[in-house]
Design a protein around this motif. Sequence first.
Motif, PDB file in Angstrom:
ATOM      1  N   SER A  24       0.839  -1.187   0.000  1.00 20.67           N
ATOM      2  CA  SER A  24       0.000   0.000   0.000  1.00 20.67           C
ATOM      3  C   SER A  24       0.879   1.243   0.000  1.00 20.67           C
ATOM      4  O   SER A  24       1.709   1.443   0.891  1.00 20.67           O
ATOM      5  N   PHE A  25       0.724   2.003  -1.047  1.00 16.73           N
ATOM      6  CA  PHE A  25       1.541   3.215  -1.145  1.00 16.73           C
ATOM      7  C   PHE A  25       1.073   4.282  -0.175  1.00 16.73           C
ATOM      8  O   PHE A  25       1.837   5.125   0.255  1.00 16.73           O
ATOM      9  N   GLU A  26      -0.206   4.181   0.174  1.00 23.26           N
ATOM     10  CA  GLU A  26      -0.719   5.119   1.195  1.00 23.26           C
ATOM     11  C   GLU A  26       0.040   4.925   2.496  1.00 23.26           C
ATOM     12  O   GLU A  26       0.377   5.883   3.191  1.00 23.26           O
ATOM     13  N   GLN A  27       0.357   3.627   2.751  1.00 26.07           N
ATOM     14  CA  GLN A  27       1.092   3.274   3.975  1.00 26.07           C
ATOM     15  C   GLN A  27       2.461   3.973   3.971  1.00 26.07           C
ATOM     16  O   GLN A  27       2.887   4.556   4.967  1.00 26.07           O
ATOM     17  N   ILE A  28       3.134   3.891   2.797  1.00 25.85           N
ATOM     18  CA  ILE A  28       4.478   4.505   2.692  1.00 25.85           C
ATOM     19  C   ILE A  28       4.373   6.018   2.893  1.00 25.85           C
ATOM     20  O   ILE A  28       5.144   6.636   3.635  1.00 25.85           O
ATOM     21  N   ASP A  29       3.334   6.577   2.226  1.00 29.24           N
ATOM     22  CA  ASP A  29       3.162   8.036   2.342  1.00 29.24           C
ATOM     23  C   ASP A  29       2.889   8.464   3.789  1.00 29.24           C
ATOM     24  O   ASP A  29       3.442   9.462   4.269  1.00 29.24           O
ATOM     25  N   LEU A  31       3.839   6.860   6.415  1.00 28.89           N
ATOM     26  CA  LEU A  31       5.092   6.696   7.172  1.00 28.89           C
ATOM     27  C   LEU A  31       5.996   7.914   6.969  1.00 28.89           C
ATOM     28  O   LEU A  31       6.584   8.435   7.918  1.00 28.89           O
ATOM     29  N   THR A  32       6.056   8.370   5.700  1.00 26.99           N
ATOM     30  CA  THR A  32       6.902   9.551   5.402  1.00 26.99           C
ATOM     31  C   THR A  32       6.436  10.746   6.251  1.00 26.99           C
ATOM     32  O   THR A  32       7.233  11.501   6.808  1.00 26.99           O
ATOM     33  N   GLU A  33       5.133  10.867   6.331  1.00 27.33           N
ATOM     34  CA  GLU A  33       4.539  11.966   7.113  1.00 27.33           C
ATOM     35  C   GLU A  33       4.920  11.861   8.597  1.00 27.33           C
ATOM     36  O   GLU A  33       5.377  12.832   9.216  1.00 27.33           O
ATOM     37  N   GLN A  34       4.770  10.603   9.061  1.00 30.05           N
ATOM     38  CA  GLN A  34       5.098  10.367  10.487  1.00 30.05           C
ATOM     39  C   GLN A  34       6.565  10.706  10.759  1.00 30.05           C
ATOM     40  O   GLN A  34       6.922  11.283  11.777  1.00 30.05           O
ATOM     41  N   LEU A  50      10.799   4.132  12.279  1.00 28.37           N
ATOM     42  CA  LEU A  50       9.899   4.429  11.152  1.00 28.37           C
ATOM     43  C   LEU A  50      10.634   4.365   9.811  1.00 28.37           C
ATOM     44  O   LEU A  50      10.110   3.864   8.803  1.00 28.37           O
ATOM     45  N   LEU A  51      11.891   4.906   9.829  1.00 29.76           N
ATOM     46  CA  LEU A  51      12.693   4.878   8.585  1.00 29.76           C
ATOM     47  C   LEU A  51      12.907   3.430   8.104  1.00 29.76           C
ATOM     48  O   LEU A  51      12.803   3.109   6.921  1.00 29.76           O
TER      49      LEU A  51
END
Length: 741
Positions: A24-29, A31-34, A50-51
Amino acid sequence: MKWVGFMVLLLWGLSAYSQENEVSFEQIDSLTEQISHVKNKDDLAKELELLFERFILNTKTLNHNQSYVWGLELEALIEENKSLDIVQKIRQPFYSRMGWLFNTFGEYEMSIEYYQKSIDLAEETGNYESKYKDLGAVAFTHYLLGRNEEAESLLDQLMQEVTDLGNQELIAEIQYRYYTVWIDREPEKALGHARASLNTPNQRDYTHRLLCVGTCFDRLGAYDSALFYANKGLEIAQEKDFFTQKSNGHILLKNIYSGMGDFQKALENFEIYHSLHINSKSFRSGMMLMAINQKILEEKLELQESLAQEKLSNQRSLMWIFVISTLVLGVILFILYSRIKLINHQKKRIEEEKNRAEQSERYVEQFLTNISHEIRTPMHAISGMVNALLRNPDSEFKQEYLEVMRISSDNLLVLLNDMLDLAKIESGKIQIISEEIKPLQVATGVVNLLKFKASEKGLDLGIDVSEDFPETMVSDPARLTQVLINLIGNAIKFTDKGQIRLRLSRENDWARFEIVDSGMGIPAEKLQVIFDSFEQVDQVRTREYGGTGLGLSISKKLIELQGGRIWAESELGKGSTFIFELPIHSSLAEASNPNLKPHVDLKTLGEELAGIRILLVDDDEFNMMVVQDDLNYFIPELTITVAKNGEEALQLFEKEDFDLIFMDIHMPGMGGIAAAEKIRVLEAQNNAKKRIPIIALTANIVQSEINKFMASGMDDYIPKPYKVEEILLKMHHFYKQELGN
Ligand code: ADP
């Protein structure tokens, strides 16, 4: 193709570790936000956690460039903060994943370096599972680097170790690695390892390895088994929604169906495979995606082409089968048709032959009936009159009786002559004499001759001559007379009232003779056939009017022999017209018909035969007298010696010299044929210098008999009754030949 195979294999080799479902790319996005949040809070441990999570997640997409960038950033942080707990936790899996990442780039040496770091750390912590998995991956990477021996010995060593450990799952893992290094080189060997690798409780691995077993069978060409494993693997993958395995399953099916030649199914599986990847966002960007896509499309095209070719060749084969079977069928039908035609033809011929035989049988029968009637009638009259005269020689009707006898014997002669003529014509012996004649004179002679007969029946017989009718022409007067007598005779015979006209005219170069009567006429269907021998219109007519059915056929032949033509026109009940035309030749040279013989002067001919010595062999005194009389009349200084049979002839032949022999055939004692044979033998024995001409004088003119004369050594034959000119001409022919010698 090879390249694609390799890429697929590569992905596959590594995919045991990409345990992703749909990423899920939403998941990656998120995570980037977090991460950016945490950065602001200065929570390094959380940030690292998180990284790491985002990095691992991203490696499961095919956006390897991003993974690489994030991997390097993370590595720097890890190296800087080794003491952090979180780092202790993530270091080993991070390096392992980096090993994997470099592997995907084809950076194998780097890959091994990272794997090694992971292995060292795993060893430190006693994490055997990770250690042996990574060691397996290293062995595979050696293999990818072409270091087969190194790969194998490493695997051997690992196998030894995991066997010692007694860890079944790890043993299966190493078996799987063995499979990866053998599949391309020795699929049979790989098959054993793939089978052994199935011993794992991990469902995803198990599914993956079922497909490996299928792959081995596919490579070995055992498509049934390959299909079994591929479908089994695919079934679980679909059930559990294992993305990579689904993809691998379809690609394996595509390979199997291609191998089986079922390109339709191959393409179907390839399209599913393709749509899986298009639909999943795992191909998001990057070189790999493009490269794979390009190769996929190429392969797809190749498949489509072979499918089209397959179709085309199928169509061609079908067309050929159709063409060949049509041809074969055509040939069979043709043969059948020809055979049927042949059989029908033969049947028809047999039928025709049968009909002809029956017809000629009927003809002969009818002819014999007619002829005996024709002979009996005048014979009866003659013998009746002779008896009457013998009884009463001074009867007052003596003159009438004699007249009846004369007419009757004339009729008999006509009949005999007809038969002889026909026989002569049939055997090609007829001779047409050509001389300059006055046709009107000939025609008038015939009309005058028959006028009496016509008036007896109350018929008017006359001649109509057109102005352009030729005054002279070259023809055979005797034959012309014969034909005219025949046709006018018929007209009188078959006409009961009215008139008969002989019309003479000219039609270009033809002299036309038309005999028109007002008689009973002839049915249209009989107009042609009456010109055939023995053909008559009907029996009733024959009974009433007599006749043999020979006259018209003789007339036709005589006219045709002179280069002319004859036909009839008629209307039943109204009358008939018989028309014949003769070519008008005004000079003898012009009349070049080979049947026409120049008119001969008998006197000159006789003189040229002066002094000839003849042996005349005949048992019939009267015949001898006739011949002697005729020859003596024309040939000066003629010597005729006579013999009454073969024996006498032979004796005379041996004693005396002769220039020519006339030989009768049937004689008491030795006949003509035996005598001729003996004479030829004697000639041979005596080495005679000359061969004496022997001419048969016979009433027998049947072709088979003639052949017998000729075979016995005779040179020619003259039918009796003969014509003097014929006998003189033949004598002349042989005598001159002899003198020439
Ligand atoms: P024959 O008269 O001896 O029977 P021909 O060959 O001369 O033989 O004639 C053949 C047949 O043709 C005759 O039998 C007769 O039936 C028919 N025929 C010939 N001439 C005439 C004619 N002028 N009118 C009607 N019928 C004729």
